[in-house]
Design a protein around this motif. Structure first.
Motif, PDB file in Angstrom:
ATOM      1  N   ILE A 140       0.872  -1.166   0.000  1.00 42.62           N
ATOM      2  CA  ILE A 140       0.000   0.000   0.000  1.00 42.62           C
ATOM      3  C   ILE A 140       0.914   1.223   0.000  1.00 42.62           C
ATOM      4  CG2 ILE A 140      -1.781   1.291   1.231  1.00 42.62           C
ATOM      5  CD1 ILE A 140      -2.636  -1.415   2.501  1.00 42.62           C
ATOM      6  N   ALA A 141       0.716   2.120  -0.957  1.00 44.26           N
ATOM      7  CA  ALA A 141       1.605   3.267  -1.111  1.00 44.26           C
ATOM      8  C   ALA A 141       0.809   4.562  -1.201  1.00 44.26           C
ATOM      9  CB  ALA A 141       2.441   3.099  -2.380  1.00 44.26           C
ATOM     10  N   CYS A 142       1.522   5.657  -1.013  1.00 41.31           N
ATOM     11  CA  CYS A 142       0.913   6.959  -1.295  1.00 41.31           C
ATOM     12  C   CYS A 142       1.886   7.764  -2.139  1.00 41.31           C
ATOM     13  CB  CYS A 142       0.540   7.706  -0.012  1.00 41.31           C
ATOM     14  SG  CYS A 142       1.888   8.406   0.910  1.00 41.31           S
ATOM     15  N   GLY A 143       1.350   8.738  -2.820  1.00 41.91           N
ATOM     16  CA  GLY A 143       2.183   9.580  -3.666  1.00 41.91           C
ATOM     17  C   GLY A 143       1.404  10.138  -4.824  1.00 41.91           C
ATOM     18  N   SER A 144       2.106  10.873  -5.630  1.00 39.86           N
ATOM     19  CA  SER A 144       1.436  11.505  -6.770  1.00 39.86           C
ATOM     20  C   SER A 144       2.323  11.446  -8.004  1.00 39.86           C
ATOM     21  CB  SER A 144       1.107  12.959  -6.428  1.00 39.86           C
ATOM     22  OG  SER A 144       2.297  13.658  -6.087  1.00 39.86           O
ATOM     23  N   ASN A 145       3.099  10.379  -8.105  1.00 40.54           N
ATOM     24  CA  ASN A 145       3.984  10.318  -9.262  1.00 40.54           C
ATOM     25  C   ASN A 145       3.731   9.069 -10.098  1.00 40.54           C
ATOM     26  OD1 ASN A 145       5.321   8.224  -7.914  1.00 40.54           O
ATOM     27  ND2 ASN A 145       6.825   9.609  -7.028  1.00 40.54           N
ATOM     28  N   LYS A 146       4.386   9.025 -11.220  1.00 41.57           N
ATOM     29  CA  LYS A 146       4.196   7.941 -12.173  1.00 41.57           C
ATOM     30  C   LYS A 146       4.641   6.591 -11.608  1.00 41.57           C
ATOM     31  CE  LYS A 146       4.967   7.130 -17.138  1.00 41.57           C
ATOM     32  NZ  LYS A 146       4.465   5.811 -17.077  1.00 41.57           N
ATOM     33  N   VAL A 147       5.571   6.602 -10.672  1.00 41.25           N
ATOM     34  CA  VAL A 147       6.042   5.355 -10.065  1.00 41.25           C
ATOM     35  C   VAL A 147       4.873   4.610  -9.424  1.00 41.25           C
ATOM     36  CG1 VAL A 147       7.494   4.385  -8.234  1.00 41.25           C
ATOM     37  CG2 VAL A 147       8.381   6.221  -9.676  1.00 41.25           C
ATOM     38  N   VAL A 148       4.051   5.322  -8.658  1.00 42.31           N
ATOM     39  CA  VAL A 148       2.917   4.683  -7.987  1.00 42.31           C
ATOM     40  C   VAL A 148       1.928   4.159  -9.027  1.00 42.31           C
ATOM     41  CG1 VAL A 148       1.006   5.002  -6.369  1.00 42.31           C
ATOM     42  CG2 VAL A 148       3.207   6.093  -5.914  1.00 42.31           C
ATOM     43  N   TYR A 149       1.625   4.976 -10.010  1.00 34.05           N
ATOM     44  CA  TYR A 149       0.690   4.570 -11.067  1.00 34.05           C
ATOM     45  C   TYR A 149       1.202   3.322 -11.791  1.00 34.05           C
ATOM     46  CZ  TYR A 149      -2.010   4.741 -15.385  1.00 34.05           C
ATOM     47  OH  TYR A 149      -2.806   4.416 -16.450  1.00 34.05           O
ATOM     48  N   ASP A 150       2.472   3.332 -12.178  1.00 34.26           N
ATOM     49  CA  ASP A 150       3.046   2.177 -12.883  1.00 34.26           C
ATOM     50  C   ASP A 150       3.058   0.934 -12.000  1.00 34.26           C
ATOM     51  OD1 ASP A 150       3.420   3.713 -15.149  1.00 34.26           O
ATOM     52  OD2 ASP A 150       5.568   4.035 -14.798  1.00 34.26           O
ATOM     53  N   ALA A 151       3.330   1.114 -10.701  1.00 37.02           N
ATOM     54  CA  ALA A 151       3.358  -0.024  -9.774  1.00 37.02           C
ATOM     55  C   ALA A 151       1.956  -0.610  -9.587  1.00 37.02           C
ATOM     56  CB  ALA A 151       3.959   0.396  -8.439  1.00 37.02           C
ATOM     57  N   LEU A 152       0.937   0.225  -9.630  1.00 34.05           N
ATOM     58  CA  LEU A 152      -0.439  -0.273  -9.596  1.00 34.05           C
ATOM     59  C   LEU A 152      -0.727  -1.109 -10.847  1.00 34.05           C
ATOM     60  CD1 LEU A 152      -2.303   2.879  -8.276  1.00 34.05           C
ATOM     61  CD2 LEU A 152      -2.496   0.598  -7.268  1.00 34.05           C
ATOM     62  N   LYS A 153      -0.352  -0.573 -12.000  1.00 33.95           N
ATOM     63  CA  LYS A 153      -0.598  -1.275 -13.261  1.00 33.95           C
ATOM     64  C   LYS A 153       0.148  -2.600 -13.338  1.00 33.95           C
ATOM     65  CE  LYS A 153      -0.382   0.949 -17.112  1.00 33.95           C
ATOM     66  NZ  LYS A 153      -0.066   1.848 -18.229  1.00 33.95           N
ATOM     67  N   SER A 154       1.371  -2.648 -12.797  1.00 36.87           N
ATOM     68  CA  SER A 154       2.185  -3.861 -12.896  1.00 36.87           C
ATOM     69  C   SER A 154       1.799  -4.923 -11.871  1.00 36.87           C
ATOM     70  CB  SER A 154       3.664  -3.518 -12.720  1.00 36.87           C
ATOM     71  OG  SER A 154       3.929  -3.174 -11.370  1.00 36.87           O
ATOM     72  N   GLY A 155       0.997  -4.542 -10.871  1.00 34.76           N
ATOM     73  CA  GLY A 155       0.604  -5.485  -9.839  1.00 34.76           C
ATOM     74  C   GLY A 155       1.478  -5.477  -8.605  1.00 34.76           C
ATOM     75  N   HIS A 156       2.517  -4.633  -8.583  1.00 33.64           N
ATOM     76  CA  HIS A 156       3.350  -4.530  -7.386  1.00 33.64           C
ATOM     77  C   HIS A 156       2.576  -3.899  -6.228  1.00 33.64           C
ATOM     78  CE1 HIS A 156       6.944  -5.199  -9.952  1.00 33.64           C
ATOM     79  NE2 HIS A 156       7.394  -5.764  -8.841  1.00 33.64           N
ATOM     80  N   VAL A 157       1.753  -2.904  -6.530  1.00 36.72           N
ATOM     81  CA  VAL A 157       0.998  -2.189  -5.504  1.00 36.72           C
ATOM     82  C   VAL A 157      -0.465  -2.626  -5.562  1.00 36.72           C
ATOM     83  CG1 VAL A 157       0.157   0.087  -4.797  1.00 36.72           C
ATOM     84  CG2 VAL A 157       2.562  -0.232  -5.368  1.00 36.72           C
ATOM     85  N   ALA A 158      -1.011  -2.949  -4.382  1.00 34.13           N
ATOM     86  CA  ALA A 158      -2.391  -3.402  -4.288  1.00 34.13           C
ATOM     87  C   ALA A 158      -3.364  -2.277  -3.958  1.00 34.13           C
ATOM     88  CB  ALA A 158      -2.499  -4.495  -3.225  1.00 34.13           C
ATOM     89  N   GLY A 159      -2.847  -1.212  -3.328  1.00 39.46           N
ATOM     90  CA  GLY A 159      -3.699  -0.083  -2.957  1.00 39.46           C
ATOM     91  C   GLY A 159      -2.862   1.173  -2.833  1.00 39.46           C
ATOM     92  N   ALA A 160      -3.487   2.323  -3.107  1.00 39.31           N
ATOM     93  CA  ALA A 160      -2.729   3.582  -3.065  1.00 39.31           C
ATOM     94  C   ALA A 160      -3.603   4.749  -2.680  1.00 39.31           C
ATOM     95  CB  ALA A 160      -2.099   3.854  -4.431  1.00 39.31           C
ATOM     96  N   ALA A 161      -2.980   5.715  -2.022  1.00 37.83           N
ATOM     97  CA  ALA A 161      -3.586   7.014  -1.744  1.00 37.83           C
ATOM     98  C   ALA A 161      -2.875   7.993  -2.665  1.00 37.83           C
ATOM     99  CB  ALA A 161      -3.370   7.403  -0.283  1.00 37.83           C
ATOM    100  N   LEU A 162      -3.599   8.515  -3.628  1.00 42.10           N
ATOM    101  CA  LEU A 162      -2.981   9.346  -4.665  1.00 42.10           C
ATOM    102  C   LEU A 162      -3.423  10.792  -4.558  1.00 42.10           C
ATOM    103  CD1 LEU A 162      -3.699   6.892  -7.583  1.00 42.10           C
ATOM    104  CD2 LEU A 162      -1.502   7.240  -6.484  1.00 42.10           C
TER     105      LEU A 162
END
Length: 165
Positions: free
Chosen positions: A139-161
């Motif tokens: 579970i991550a937070c942030g506002s950058n492309k890293v978080v978005y890409d990690a969501l798309k790739s399946g590394h991140v399951a949840g995020a606060a953006l």
């Protein structure tokens, strides 16, 4: 005008008319709710945090303290990584060595990342240890492309953006 990460009370306190940035505590609330949704019966958690005393670190942890039952959601470790990917990689590697992932017979059910930049270090440590996306919930937070890409790739399951494009 202010550009930073404060909560609404601080903005009112200093009398800013215009503010651009996230409410850091809301990130913590979102991440705590995601953790409770993913693990309704509780979880062993590790956290890669920003800088000790930094508003974002303090407010996210404040939300966790208020919302998470410490008997169900156990933080095995929390490490300040000063918003640095390299330090996050080192600290995450140490946590993997100490605890291991529950999906592979260890203790860590979930990893919390206070920042998208540090998320790159977390993912690098997981990949170097031979783990695949989905082996652990992040579970991550942030506002950058890293978080978005990690969501798309399946590394991140949840995020606060802050911003999601």
């Amino acid at each position: 005008m202010g550009v930073n990460s404060y909560d609404g009370t601080k903005i009112d306190e200093v009398g800013m008319k215009y503010f651009f940035g996230p409410d850091s505590k809301s990130h913590g609330v979102t991440m705590a709710n995601a953790l409770m949704d993913m693990f309704p019966d509780g979880a062993n958690v590790v956290a890669i945090e920003g800088t000790a005393g930094h508003n974002q670190t303090v407010k996210i942890n404040e939300a966790f303290t208020e919302l998470l039952d410490p008997n169900k959601y156990v933080f095995l470790d929390k490490q300040d990584c000063n918003f640095q990917a390299e330090l996050a990689m080192t600290k995450m590697t140490d946590m993997l060595t100490a605890y291991g992932l529950s999906s592979k017979g260890g203790k860590i059910d979930c990893i919390i990342s206070h920042d998208g930049g540090m998320l790159t270090g977390i993912i690098s440590a997981l990949e170097a240890a031979g783990y695949q996306p989905g082996d652990v919930k992040i579970i991550a937070c942030g506002s950058n492309k890293v978080v978005y890409d990690a969501l798309k790739s399946g590394h991140v399951a949840g995020a606060a953006l802050d911003v999601f494009e």
